[in-house]
Design an enzyme around this catalytic site. Structure first.
Site, PDB file in Angstrom:
ATOM      1  N   ASP A  54       0.826  -1.204   0.000  1.00 14.96           N
ATOM      2  CA  ASP A  54       0.000   0.000   0.000  1.00 14.96           C
ATOM      3  C   ASP A  54       0.860   1.254   0.000  1.00 14.96           C
ATOM      4  O   ASP A  54       0.351   2.368  -0.093  1.00 14.96           O
ATOM      5  CB  ASP A  54      -1.004  -0.009   1.155  1.00 14.96           C
ATOM      6  CG  ASP A  54      -0.354  -0.103   2.527  1.00 14.96           C
ATOM      7  OD1 ASP A  54       0.881  -0.084   2.623  1.00 14.96           O
ATOM      8  OD2 ASP A  54      -1.109  -0.191   3.520  1.00 14.96           O
ATOM      9  N   SER A  55       2.171   1.070   0.036  1.00 12.80           N
ATOM     10  CA  SER A  55       3.107   2.175  -0.204  1.00 12.80           C
ATOM     11  C   SER A  55       2.856   2.829  -1.550  1.00 12.80           C
ATOM     12  O   SER A  55       3.286   3.968  -1.788  1.00 12.80           O
ATOM     13  CB  SER A  55       4.554   1.671  -0.136  1.00 12.80           C
ATOM     14  OG  SER A  55       4.729   0.536  -0.968  1.00 12.80           O
ATOM     15  N   ASP A  93      -0.720  -6.408  -0.304  1.00 12.75           N
ATOM     16  CA  ASP A  93      -1.096  -5.752   0.945  1.00 12.75           C
ATOM     17  C   ASP A  93      -2.606  -5.617   1.089  1.00 12.75           C
ATOM     18  O   ASP A  93      -3.291  -5.191   0.136  1.00 12.75           O
ATOM     19  CB  ASP A  93      -0.506  -4.338   0.970  1.00 12.75           C
ATOM     20  CG  ASP A  93       0.510  -4.137   2.075  1.00 12.75           C
ATOM     21  OD1 ASP A  93       0.507  -4.924   3.043  1.00 12.75           O
ATOM     22  OD2 ASP A  93       1.303  -3.183   1.973  1.00 12.75           O
ATOM     23  N   LYS A 121      -0.730  -9.633   2.945  1.00 12.12           N
ATOM     24  CA  LYS A 121      -0.069  -9.064   4.128  1.00 12.12           C
ATOM     25  C   LYS A 121      -1.038  -8.176   4.877  1.00 12.12           C
ATOM     26  O   LYS A 121      -1.781  -7.411   4.255  1.00 12.12           O
ATOM     27  CB  LYS A 121       1.177  -8.265   3.741  1.00 12.12           C
ATOM     28  CG  LYS A 121       1.954  -7.721   4.950  1.00 12.12           C
ATOM     29  CD  LYS A 121       3.269  -7.079   4.531  1.00 12.12           C
ATOM     30  CE  LYS A 121       3.077  -5.692   3.968  1.00 12.12           C
ATOM     31  NZ  LYS A 121       2.561  -4.724   4.984  1.00 12.12           N
ATOM     32  N   GLU A 123      -1.422  -5.719   8.708  1.00 19.72           N
ATOM     33  CA  GLU A 123      -0.690  -5.056   9.783  1.00 19.72           C
ATOM     34  C   GLU A 123      -1.337  -5.309  11.134  1.00 19.72           C
ATOM     35  O   GLU A 123      -2.565  -5.289  11.263  1.00 19.72           O
ATOM     36  CB  GLU A 123      -0.647  -3.542   9.534  1.00 19.72           C
ATOM     37  CG  GLU A 123       0.103  -3.144   8.291  1.00 19.72           C
ATOM     38  CD  GLU A 123       0.173  -1.640   8.092  1.00 19.72           C
ATOM     39  OE1 GLU A 123       0.697  -1.217   7.050  1.00 19.72           O
ATOM     40  OE2 GLU A 123      -0.302  -0.889   8.976  1.00 19.72           O
ATOM     41  N   GLU A 190       9.107  -3.812  10.975  1.00 18.05           N
ATOM     42  CA  GLU A 190       9.476  -2.497  10.466  1.00 18.05           C
ATOM     43  C   GLU A 190       9.854  -1.556  11.602  1.00 18.05           C
ATOM     44  O   GLU A 190       9.072  -1.376  12.552  1.00 18.05           O
ATOM     45  CB  GLU A 190       8.339  -1.889   9.646  1.00 18.05           C
ATOM     46  CG  GLU A 190       8.683  -0.524   9.069  1.00 18.05           C
ATOM     47  CD  GLU A 190       7.689  -0.012   8.055  1.00 18.05           C
ATOM     48  OE1 GLU A 190       7.885   1.121   7.549  1.00 18.05           O
ATOM     49  OE2 GLU A 190       6.719  -0.726   7.748  1.00 18.05           O
TER      50      GLU A 190
END
Length: 273
Positions: A54-55, A93, A121, A123, A190
């Site tokens: 999602d960057s 993501d 992925k 978070e 991270e």
């Protein structure tokens, strides 16, 4: 998965191969990617995993955070990247709130796997443990993400190192154990202190992939634009401009793979105490 076998360059990387790498002490490599052209070059360099992160909200769409990215955005870019890959394992993501409930996470994950991803992925821990279990029970491989979680930027008040101090470190270690027990097959760490990342890597049975987590993880990931020196503003200490050293885009990808596998990157200077 990289090896010395002649067919290693074309043998697709699988989820079990990631566990084999951890067991055998072979360092894993991952880069973000958002289109087929870069995907071909990254794949040719022997990168083990490609992340449609999602960057893309920041480096492709021009937003100030990852929060505006939608599941449809990720699905579109996942399909683009998948067309450029032959061997790298493709991770997609789950963007902000796409994993708010197990059912929503499954809907988005199904989009991503149909677009060509092998793994999704997400978070955090907490209620996300139920999401991980739900997905894994339905045959969706999951990569967890702990430490600095960019989707939490509003609550965290910015992009800051996480897990400093004994209490915070123990909480993160407990979360790492929990996501592994819930069924995650991979864990991104991270911006956490190097010693904490080492403890997590030695404790959990799943491979760890570091970004700003020092040299002790089982592998490393960088954002494509960062490692090519295309970042605007201050460069985080964990980023290295591989294009400057590699001499070309392809050379940059090959240098990243080589230096991660040899243990030359990241060095202590790229991590946090």
């Amino acid at each position: 998965m990289y090896s010395d076998r002649p067919d290693a360059a074309t043998t697709p990387v699988t989820v079990p191969a990631l566990f084999d790498a951890k067991r055998d002490g072979r360092r894993l490599t991952m880069l973000t990617c958002y289109d087929a052209g870069f995907a071909r070059a990254i794949d040719a360099a022997g990168v083990d995993m490609v992340l449609v992160g999602d960057s893309l909200g920041m480096v492709v769409q021009g937003h100030s955070s990852t929060l505006p990215v939608t599941a449809e955005d990720i699905a579109y870019h996942t399909a683009c990247v998948a067309r450029g890959l032959r061997r790298a394992l493709l991770v997609a993501d789950l963007p902000f709130q796409a994993d708010a409930t197990p059912a929503e996470a499954l809907r988005a994950s199904t989009l991503f796997l149909r677009a060509g991803a092998t793994m999704v992925k997400l978070e955090g821990a907490g209620f996300k443990l139920d999401v991980i279990r739900y997905l894994v029970e339905r045959e969706v491989p999951v990569c967890a993400h702990l430490g600095l979680t960019p989707q939490s930027v509003l609550r965290l008040g910015g992009y800051r190192v996480q897990g400093r101090g004994e209490a915070a470190g123990e909480r993160l270690l407990a979360d790492a154990r929990a996501v592994a027990e819930a069924g995650a097959s991979l864990l991104v760490l991270e911006c956490v202190p190097m010693e904490l990342a080492r403890r997590v890597t030695e404790t959990v049975g799943i491979p760890t992939i570091g970004i700003g987590a020092g040299p002790h993880c089982d592998g490393q990931v960088l954002v494509l634009h960062d490692m090519l020196g295309l970042r605007h503003g201050r460069r985080p200490r964990f980023v290295r401009d591989f294009l400057a050293d590699g001499g070309s885009v392809q050379g940059a990808f090959e240098a990243f793979v080589r230096e991660v596998r040899e243990g030359a990157f990241p060095a202590a200077e790229h991590g946090y105490a």
